[in-house]
Write an enzyme that holds these catalytic residues in place. Sequence first.
Site, mmCIF file in Angstrom:
data_model
loop_
_atom_site.group_PDB
_atom_site.id
_atom_site.type_symbol
_atom_site.label_atom_id
_atom_site.label_comp_id
_atom_site.label_asym_id
_atom_site.label_seq_id
_atom_site.Cartn_x
_atom_site.Cartn_y
_atom_site.Cartn_z
ATOM 1 N N ASP A 39 16.633 -39.018 -39.969
ATOM 2 C CA ASP A 39 15.996 -39.111 -38.648
ATOM 3 C C ASP A 39 16.826 -38.427 -37.566
ATOM 4 O OD1 ASP A 39 13.933 -40.834 -39.744
ATOM 5 O OD2 ASP A 39 15.449 -42.413 -39.737
ATOM 6 N N GLU A 40 17.608 -37.422 -37.961
ATOM 7 C CA GLU A 40 18.469 -36.768 -36.976
ATOM 8 C C GLU A 40 17.739 -35.733 -36.126
ATOM 9 O OE1 GLU A 40 20.983 -37.499 -40.730
ATOM 10 O OE2 GLU A 40 19.072 -36.542 -40.274
ATOM 11 N N GLY A 41 16.583 -35.301 -36.562
ATOM 12 C CA GLY A 41 15.885 -34.233 -35.848
ATOM 13 C C GLY A 41 15.974 -32.906 -36.559
ATOM 14 N N LYS A 42 16.057 -32.950 -37.897
ATOM 15 C CA LYS A 42 16.168 -31.708 -38.671
ATOM 16 C C LYS A 42 14.965 -30.801 -38.464
ATOM 17 C CE LYS A 42 16.537 -34.148 -42.433
ATOM 18 N NZ LYS A 42 16.647 -35.476 -41.789
ATOM 19 N N GLY A 43 13.781 -31.422 -38.323
ATOM 20 C CA GLY A 43 12.559 -30.630 -38.195
ATOM 21 C C GLY A 43 12.580 -29.705 -37.001
ATOM 22 N N GLY A 75 9.832 -37.893 -42.803
ATOM 23 C CA GLY A 75 8.911 -37.314 -41.833
ATOM 24 C C GLY A 75 9.639 -36.521 -40.776
ATOM 25 N N HIS A 76 9.013 -35.449 -40.328
ATOM 26 C CA HIS A 76 9.530 -34.661 -39.216
ATOM 27 C C HIS A 76 8.516 -34.712 -38.089
ATOM 28 C CE1 HIS A 76 12.702 -33.214 -41.686
ATOM 29 N NE2 HIS A 76 11.988 -32.362 -42.384
ATOM 30 N N THR A 77 8.986 -34.872 -36.875
ATOM 31 C CA THR A 77 8.106 -34.793 -35.710
ATOM 32 C C THR A 77 8.472 -33.559 -34.903
ATOM 33 O OG1 THR A 77 7.874 -37.195 -35.600
ATOM 34 C CG2 THR A 77 7.317 -35.953 -33.629
ATOM 35 N N THR A 133 10.247 -47.462 -48.726
ATOM 36 C CA THR A 133 8.972 -47.322 -48.022
ATOM 37 C C THR A 133 7.791 -47.728 -48.909
ATOM 38 O OG1 THR A 133 8.881 -45.003 -48.691
ATOM 39 C CG2 THR A 133 9.790 -45.497 -46.502
ATOM 40 N N GLN A 175 15.547 -36.739 -45.613
ATOM 41 C CA GLN A 175 16.578 -37.771 -45.528
ATOM 42 C C GLN A 175 17.919 -37.159 -45.095
ATOM 43 O OE1 GLN A 175 14.861 -37.909 -48.916
ATOM 44 N NE2 GLN A 175 13.295 -39.124 -47.945
ATOM 45 N N LYS A 229 19.378 -34.929 -29.522
ATOM 46 C CA LYS A 229 19.199 -36.080 -28.633
ATOM 47 C C LYS A 229 20.421 -36.382 -27.763
ATOM 48 C CE LYS A 229 15.485 -38.480 -31.021
ATOM 49 N NZ LYS A 229 14.947 -39.782 -31.417
ATOM 50 N N LEU A 230 21.094 -35.347 -27.326
ATOM 51 C CA LEU A 230 22.202 -35.562 -26.399
ATOM 52 C C LEU A 230 21.711 -36.235 -25.126
ATOM 53 C CD1 LEU A 230 25.236 -35.062 -25.811
ATOM 54 C CD2 LEU A 230 24.561 -32.871 -24.792
#
Length: 427
Positions: free
Chosen positions: A13-17, A40-42, A128, A224, A331-332
């Site tokens: 959930d680090e924001g790889k997408g 999942g990627h957003t 999940t 992941q 997300k700084l």
Amino acid sequence: MPATVIVGAQWGDEGKGRFTDLMSKETELVVRYQGGHNAGHTLVVDGESYALQLVPSGVLYDHITPVIGNGVVVDPRVLIREMETLERRGVSCARLKVSGNAHLILPYHQELDAVSERYLGNNKLGTTKRGIGPAYADKAARIGLRVQDLLDPSIFRKKLDIALREKNQVLARVYNRLPIDADEIAQIYLEECRPRLEPHIADTVSLIHHALEADKLVLLEGAQATFLDLDHGTYPYVTSSNPVAGGACTGAGIGPLHITRVIGVAKAYVTRVGAGPFPTELHDGVGEALVDRGHEYGTNTGRRRRPGWIDTVMLRHAVRLNSMSELAIAKLDVLDTFDTVRVCTGYDIDGVIHTDLPYHQSDLHRAVPVYQDLPGWKRDLGDVREPHQLPAQAADFLAFVARQVGVPVTMVGVGPGRDQYFYFDSR
């Protein structure tokens, strides 16, 4: 042309997408190399949010061929729904390729996933319940069905009947569940799913190598993250595949010499979902603020993520495991309101300070974080597009993290929008 790997450096959930999307501008192929629809990627494009589960992030670009590699486990029904959702929104999936060697998730995998979690009770792993683990288990046990089996109904049915002999015995005798009907599965997968997926099934290994031989840039996208890796994560609270950069070789079908750039993605803080050790976890108002400001809920599950301060002991280990060439910090901007920002630089374990990640799980559970406190910047970073626009305190934070982990910070995200990032040189 060398390949680039984008890998999560924390618990996912680090924001790889969004960084995959950023790198995709000059890329020919974006290859997903492991995991299933538990990831999942957003992506936010022109104010619209796209939540992706199986389809690689590059699908949003017309010039990219998105590839689901052999290391992924695929639920055809989920993939088809995702493709249809994208197409209704004007995003073409015509270029999507799916490896014939990728393994299938079948209904009995999901049933076993759910009942085994219930059976574990308080010791549950926090999966999940989407069948990913059981599908990988069958792959290792050599009784799995692959995407290519959809193309031969007789082989599909033979393999299915063999698998269900065991699965139905386990479901009935261990978990007191009704048996699963082979005819029903065959009808759904062969008559409904196969016609929709058949045009996309391909020899993706050759496809990737042809691109590399033609000097096209190939981007390898992990799901992941490092500390959910089956071999190197916080076992048993891990996923069932290898998200680390080395997993890109087996999951995509290329050798390590093709990879010359490994971008690790980390948040400016840390989150994880489900159970497992978490030395810097916060249970106070600061943690709640991180969750609220970072919108820390699962892209596809909606589960609340556990928050904590950034942990450079973990990040140093992630750099080693992945041979990272650089870090991208996401997300700084979530830290904009804090008077003080904390960075974990070591662990106190029974009075001894450790700067390397402990290999023994009992030590990790007892680890007390040692923090370096840095001044916050108390300013909205959402409009920053150049390093010189950063407050000195924010630049110092990025440089401090880079010194701690031993690789430069090269990209920074300051919001969910596609344009909310800037390039940075922490050296």
